[in-house]
Design a protein around this motif. Structure first.
Motif, PDB file in Angstrom:
ATOM      1  N   LEU A  53      10.676 -20.737 -16.418  1.00 27.22           N
ATOM      2  CA  LEU A  53       9.272 -21.183 -16.419  1.00 27.22           C
ATOM      3  C   LEU A  53       9.196 -22.695 -16.625  1.00 27.22           C
ATOM      4  CD1 LEU A  53       7.600 -18.404 -18.656  1.00 27.22           C
ATOM      5  CD2 LEU A  53       7.032 -18.863 -16.267  1.00 27.22           C
TER       6      LEU A  53
ATOM      7  N   TYR B  39       3.054 -13.090 -24.176  1.00 21.96           N
ATOM      8  CA  TYR B  39       4.043 -13.559 -25.152  1.00 21.96           C
ATOM      9  C   TYR B  39       3.964 -15.091 -25.237  1.00 21.96           C
ATOM     10  CZ  TYR B  39       8.464 -14.328 -27.468  1.00 21.96           C
ATOM     11  OH  TYR B  39       9.425 -14.737 -28.350  1.00 21.96           O
TER      12      TYR B  39
ATOM     13  N   ASP C 165       4.501 -15.251 -14.099  1.00 23.49           N
ATOM     14  CA  ASP C 165       5.373 -14.831 -15.199  1.00 23.49           C
ATOM     15  C   ASP C 165       5.597 -13.329 -15.015  1.00 23.49           C
ATOM     16  OD1 ASP C 165       6.460 -13.861 -17.536  1.00 23.49           O
ATOM     17  OD2 ASP C 165       5.341 -15.229 -18.838  1.00 23.49           O
TER      18      ASP C 165
ATOM     19  N   HIS D 170       8.175  -9.045 -17.062  1.00 22.44           N
ATOM     20  CA  HIS D 170       8.193  -7.591 -17.242  1.00 22.44           C
ATOM     21  C   HIS D 170       8.273  -6.820 -15.927  1.00 22.44           C
ATOM     22  CE1 HIS D 170       5.547  -8.218 -21.120  1.00 22.44           C
ATOM     23  NE2 HIS D 170       6.693  -8.874 -21.159  1.00 22.44           N
TER      24      HIS D 170
ATOM     25  N   LYS E  36      14.317  -6.063 -21.865  1.00 19.03           N
ATOM     26  CA  LYS E  36      13.681  -5.908 -20.557  1.00 19.03           C
ATOM     27  C   LYS E  36      14.289  -4.739 -19.772  1.00 19.03           C
ATOM     28  CE  LYS E  36      10.864  -9.379 -21.045  1.00 19.03           C
ATOM     29  NZ  LYS E  36      11.131  -9.810 -22.428  1.00 19.03           N
TER      30      LYS E  36
ATOM     31  N   GLY F  66      18.674 -14.061 -20.244  1.00 16.56           N
ATOM     32  CA  GLY F  66      18.791 -14.521 -18.863  1.00 16.56           C
ATOM     33  C   GLY F  66      17.457 -14.472 -18.163  1.00 16.56           C
TER      34      GLY F  66
ATOM     35  N   PHE G   9       0.459  -7.797 -26.830  1.00 19.93           N
ATOM     36  CA  PHE G   9       1.058  -8.709 -27.795  1.00 19.93           C
ATOM     37  C   PHE G   9      -0.048  -9.105 -28.767  1.00 19.93           C
ATOM     38  CE2 PHE G   9       3.741  -9.417 -24.036  1.00 19.93           C
ATOM     39  CZ  PHE G   9       5.007  -9.413 -24.584  1.00 19.93           C
TER      40      PHE G   9
END
Ligand SMILES: Cc1ncc(COP(=O)(O)O)c(C=O)c1O
Length: 404
Positions: A59, A81, A168, A171, A197, A204, A345
Motif C-alpha cells: 500500500l 484495519y 485494499d 482480505h 489471511k 507478505g 474492526f
C-alpha cells in the motif's frame, strides 16, 4: 475443547517446500518469488504482480509511487484495519474517513461527498473478503466533473489524469465481482498474506498492477522491483552472477521485498487455493448461515449476491438490537465456553491516535453500528464440522443466556 480464532494451515506440503528453499542456497528474493508473482498474475487476471514483505508495504509503496505527500487527501473507510490509514499518514497526507454501508464496505455516496481538489487516491477495502462496488467507484473517478477538479502534481498523476483507486484487498484474494477476480477490478490492488489471511506466507503481500494506458504495467513492475529494494538497479541474485557485481542506486528506495521462504509457502497455498481452501471456507460460512438463520436475533452477513462472491475470509455475524456493552458481554460468554471470537474492526475514529487528531465516531454512524453489534466467528481450514457445531452452540447459548 478450545477453539482458536484463526490458526494457519501448516501441513507437510508447505513444510517440504520451505525446507526445499532452505536447502537451495537461496533464501531471499529469487526464483520462487518470481514464480509466485507469475502465478498470482495468472490467477488474478491483471497485468503484473510485485510481491512485497507485507500488504502494508505494498500500500505504502504505491502511494509513494503516485507521489502522495503532505497537503494531499486520501479517502479511506472509517471501518478498516489501521494499516489502510497509517500508510497515508506515513506519506504525510491526510486520511479522509468516510462511512461504510450495511455490508461493511465503503459507501460510494459518502465518497462523492468527501472528494475535494486535494483528493489524490481512494482506498476501498473489501472487508472480510466481500468486494466493494467497483463499477461505481471506477466510474466515479472517471466522471468528467470529478476529473476536472483533480490537480495533478507528478508525472504519474498527470498520466492518469484522475484520482487513483488503490484497492485494499488484504482480505479478498479469490473473491469475484461480475465474473472478474480481485486483482483485476481496478487500477491497483493490494493483497496481504499475513498469518491470519486466507492465503498466507507468514507475512507478505502483493501489488497487482492493472493500470490503464499510457502506463506500461510490465515496465512499472521492473521499476517497482528497484523502488522496493533501496533504489538498487540489481537485486541480490542478479549481483551473484559472474562479473555482474556492479550496481547503481537511482533513488532512496524502500526495503519491501518478499523472500523465497515466504514465496515457497505462497506457491503451495495458491496452487490449492480455489479447490481446497475456498471450498472449505465456503462450507463453514454456509454452515454458520444455515444454523444461525433459525434465530431472529441473528443478522446474517452478505457474502454472495448476483454480482459478488466473497473470499469467505471472516464471518461477520451481527446481533440485532444490542449495544456495544452487550456485544462485549456476549463475547465474554463465548470465550468462557472455550471458543475464540473477534471483532473486525474497531472503527479508526475510535482509536486514540485518530481520535486525538480530531476524528469523531459520531460522524460515522453505520461504521459504529456495524462494529458495536458484530462478532467475528472462527473460519479456517482445520475447523471441522464438529468444531463448527461447538462454535454455533457457544454463540447461541451465549446470546440466549443474556436476553433469550
Ligand atoms: C484491511 C487490511 N488492510 C491492510 C492490512 C495490512 O496487511 P499486512 O499485515 O500484510 O501489512 C491488513 C492486515 O491485517 C488488513 O486487515
Amino acid at each position: 475443547m478450545k477453539i482458536p480464532f484463526s490458526p494457519p494451515r501448516m501441513d507437510k506440503k508447505i513444510i517440504d517446500e520451505v525446507i526445499d528453499t532452505l536447502n537451495s542456497g537461496w533464501i531471499t528474493t529469487g526464483p520462487k518469488t518470481k514464480l509466485f508473482e507469475k502465478n498470482i498474475t495468472a490467477y488474478g487476471g491483471h497485468h503484473a504482480t510485485l510481491c512485497t514483505s507485507s500488504g502494508s508495504a505494498g500500500l505504502e509503496l504505491m502511494l509513494r509511487w503516485f507521489g502522495v505527500k503532505e497537503g494531499d487527501e486520501v479517502i479511506v473507510p472509517a471501518l478498516t484495519y489501521s494499516a489502510t490509514a497509517n500508510v497515508v499518514v506515513h506519506c504525510g497526507a491526510k486520511p479522509v474517513f468516510v462511512d461504510v454501508q450495511e455490508d461493511f464496505n465503503i459507501s460510494v455516496e459518502e465518497i462523492k461527498k468527501a472528494i475535494t481538489e486535494k483528493t489524490k487516491v481512494i482506498i476501498p477495502v473489501d472487508l472480510a473478503g466481500f468486494p466493494c462496488d467497483y463499477d461505481k467507484i471506477n466510474a466515479l473517478v472517471k466522471d468528467k466533473r470529478i476529473r476536472k477538479r483533480f490537480q495533478p502534481e507528478t508525472k504519474e498523476q498527470t498520466d492518469l489524469g484522475r484520482i487513483l483507486i488503490l484497492a485494499d484487498a488484504a482480505h479478498s484474494i479469490g473473491a469475484y465481482y461480475k465474473g472478474q477476480r480481485s486483482g483485476n477490478l481496478t487500477d491497483l490492488t493490494i493483497f496481504s498474506f499475513h498469518a491470519v489471511k486466507n492465503l498466507t506466507t507468514s507475512e507478505g503481500g502483493a501489488v497487482c498492477l492493472n493500470l490503464p494506458e499510457p502506463f506500461d504495467n510490465e515496465a512499472l513492475y521492473n521499476y517497482l522491483c528497484i523502488k522496493a529494494l533501496h533504489g538498487q538497479t540489481k537485486d541480490a541474485l542478479a549481483k551473484t552472477q559472474i562479473g555482474n557485481w556492479q550496481y547503481d542506486v537511482i533513488e532512496a528506495g524502500y526495503k519491501y521485498n518478499m523472500t523465497d521462504i515466504q514465496a515457497s509457502m505462497g506457491l503451495v497455498e495458491l496452487q490449492r487455493y480455489d479447490e481446497d481452501m475456498l471450498v472449505k471456507r465456503k462450507h463453514i460460512f454456509n454452515s454458520y448461515t444455515r444454523a444461525l438463520s433459525n434465530y431472529d436475533w441473528a443478522q446474517i452477513p452478505l457474502y454472495e449476491d448476483q454480482d459478488k462472491r466473497s473470499s469467505y475470509h471472516v464471518y461477520l455475524l451481527r446481533i440485532k438490537d444490542i449495544d456495544e456493552n452487550m456485544r462485549n458481554r456476549i463475547m465474554k460468554f463465548i470465550f468462557n465456553k472455550g471458543v475464540a471470537v473477534n471483532v473486525h474492526f474497531i472503527p479508526l475514529p475510535m482509536l486514540s491516535y485518530y481520535k486525538n487528531k480530531g476524528y469523531d465516531i459520531n460522524d460515522y454512524p453505520v461504521s459504529y453500528d456495524n462494529y458495536s453489534r458484530e462478532i467475528s466467528l472462527p473460519v479456517y481450514y482445520d475447523l471441522t464440522d464438529k468444531m463448527v457445531e461447538i462454535v454455533i452452540k457457544a454463540v447461541v447459548d451465549s446470546v440466549e443466556e443474556n436476553f433469550g
